[in-house]
Design a protein around this motif. Structure first.
Motif, PDB file in Angstrom:
ATOM      1  N   ARG A  71     -16.685  -2.713  50.345  1.00  0.00           N
ATOM      2  CA  ARG A  71     -15.243  -2.673  49.841  1.00  0.00           C
ATOM      3  C   ARG A  71     -14.837  -4.041  49.495  1.00  0.00           C
ATOM      4  O   ARG A  71     -13.711  -4.385  49.717  1.00  0.00           O
ATOM      5  N   ALA A  73     -13.831  -5.274  46.635  1.00  0.00           N
ATOM      6  CA  ALA A  73     -12.732  -5.075  45.725  1.00  0.00           C
ATOM      7  C   ALA A  73     -11.602  -5.281  46.475  1.00  0.00           C
ATOM      8  O   ALA A  73     -10.515  -5.867  46.148  1.00  0.00           O
ATOM      9  N   GLU A  74     -11.356  -4.646  47.594  1.00  0.00           N
ATOM     10  CA  GLU A  74     -10.268  -4.756  48.697  1.00  0.00           C
ATOM     11  C   GLU A  74     -10.177  -6.063  49.134  1.00  0.00           C
ATOM     12  O   GLU A  74      -8.888  -6.651  49.324  1.00  0.00           O
ATOM     13  N   ALA A  76     -10.867  -8.807  47.751  1.00  0.00           N
ATOM     14  CA  ALA A  76     -10.403  -9.649  46.638  1.00  0.00           C
ATOM     15  C   ALA A  76      -9.042  -9.745  46.538  1.00  0.00           C
ATOM     16  O   ALA A  76      -8.247 -10.836  46.013  1.00  0.00           O
ATOM     17  N   LYS A  77      -8.040  -8.846  47.025  1.00  0.00           N
ATOM     18  CA  LYS A  77      -6.820  -8.537  46.985  1.00  0.00           C
ATOM     19  C   LYS A  77      -5.975  -9.466  48.346  1.00  0.00           C
ATOM     20  O   LYS A  77      -4.888  -9.553  48.097  1.00  0.00           O
ATOM     21  N   GLU A 141     -21.357  -7.666  43.537  1.00  0.00           N
ATOM     22  CA  GLU A 141     -20.590  -6.254  43.731  1.00  0.00           C
ATOM     23  C   GLU A 141     -20.149  -5.747  44.793  1.00  0.00           C
ATOM     24  O   GLU A 141     -19.339  -5.337  45.097  1.00  0.00           O
ATOM     25  N   LYS A 142     -21.306  -5.917  45.788  1.00  0.00           N
ATOM     26  CA  LYS A 142     -21.311  -5.207  46.928  1.00  0.00           C
ATOM     27  C   LYS A 142     -21.941  -5.954  48.077  1.00  0.00           C
ATOM     28  O   LYS A 142     -22.156  -5.431  49.097  1.00  0.00           O
TER      29      LYS A 142
END
Length: 204
Positions: A71, A73-74, A76-77, A141-142
């Motif tokens: 996760r 990508a989460e 990164a926010k 990426e992961k």
């Protein structure tokens, strides 16, 4: 839990602290696996894998963490969540284990060094480690990785061949409330001294 931590072999350069784990030094390091959730969380299985490579020389302890994170990508926010995701080292200053050092290194933000005596419930902060610890992170990426170079001067002094220290390494995963440790621990404050593993400092 027991592990032998090999010293860097003659002719092998210390790892470059840039967050990648492709240096020759990591190929001869001990790989610590089988991290388990802290018993406080009453969880039988970890949700993601974490490993830590460990080696040393007369000046530094070197650690290389690889942290799976599906996760990312989460993360990164949220800068605050990146600051809460961290790796930790807890180690006794000697085989006698009369005092302990804890080093917290977040994915983003300043590192911290804390100390405590056996049988006490709290850690006392020491800000000097921020100027002595070298760290590097890399995010893919992961997975995210972390490399540390820790001076023995902040860990109670360098070991010699055959010395032992009580120790564990851990990983906090936020905001998903996961805290995994190589050696068993119960309390999230990592004060369960008798459950710490043993590291034997060996030759290459």
């Amino acid at each position: 839990q027991q592990a032998t931590i090999p010293r860097l072999a003659d002719g092998v350069s210390a790892p470059t602290i840039d967050g990648t784990l492709d240096d020759p030094a990591w190929k001869q390091a001990t790989l610590l696996t089988d991290f388990h959730p802290l018993l406080y969380f009453i969880r039988d299985q970890r949700e993601v894998n974490t490993t830590c490579r460990a080696t040393w020389d007369e000046r530094f302890l070197y650690l290389g963490f690889e942290c799976q994170e599906p996760r990312l990508a989460e993360l990164a926010k949220s800068a605050s969540d990146r600051q809460r995701n961290r790796n930790t080292l807890v180690m006794s200053k000697s085989a006698a284990a009369r005092s302990f050092v804890r080093i917290d290194v977040p994915l983003e933000g300043p590192s911290a060094r804390l100390t405590r005596k056996p049988g006490t419930g709290g850690w006392a902060p020491d800000k000097t480690v921020r100027h002595q610890l070298l760290k590097g992170h890399r995010i893919s990426e992961k997975t995210w990785t972390a490399e540390w170079r820790v001076p023995w001067s902040v860990l109670g002094g360098a070991p010699t061949f055959g010395d032992t220290r009580r120790a564990t390494v851990t990983r906090v995963r936020s905001p998903w409330a996961e805290h995994d440790s190589w050696a068993p621990q119960i309390d999230p404050n990592l004060i369960d001294d008798k459950l710490l593993g043993t590291w034997l400092f060996g030759s290459p």
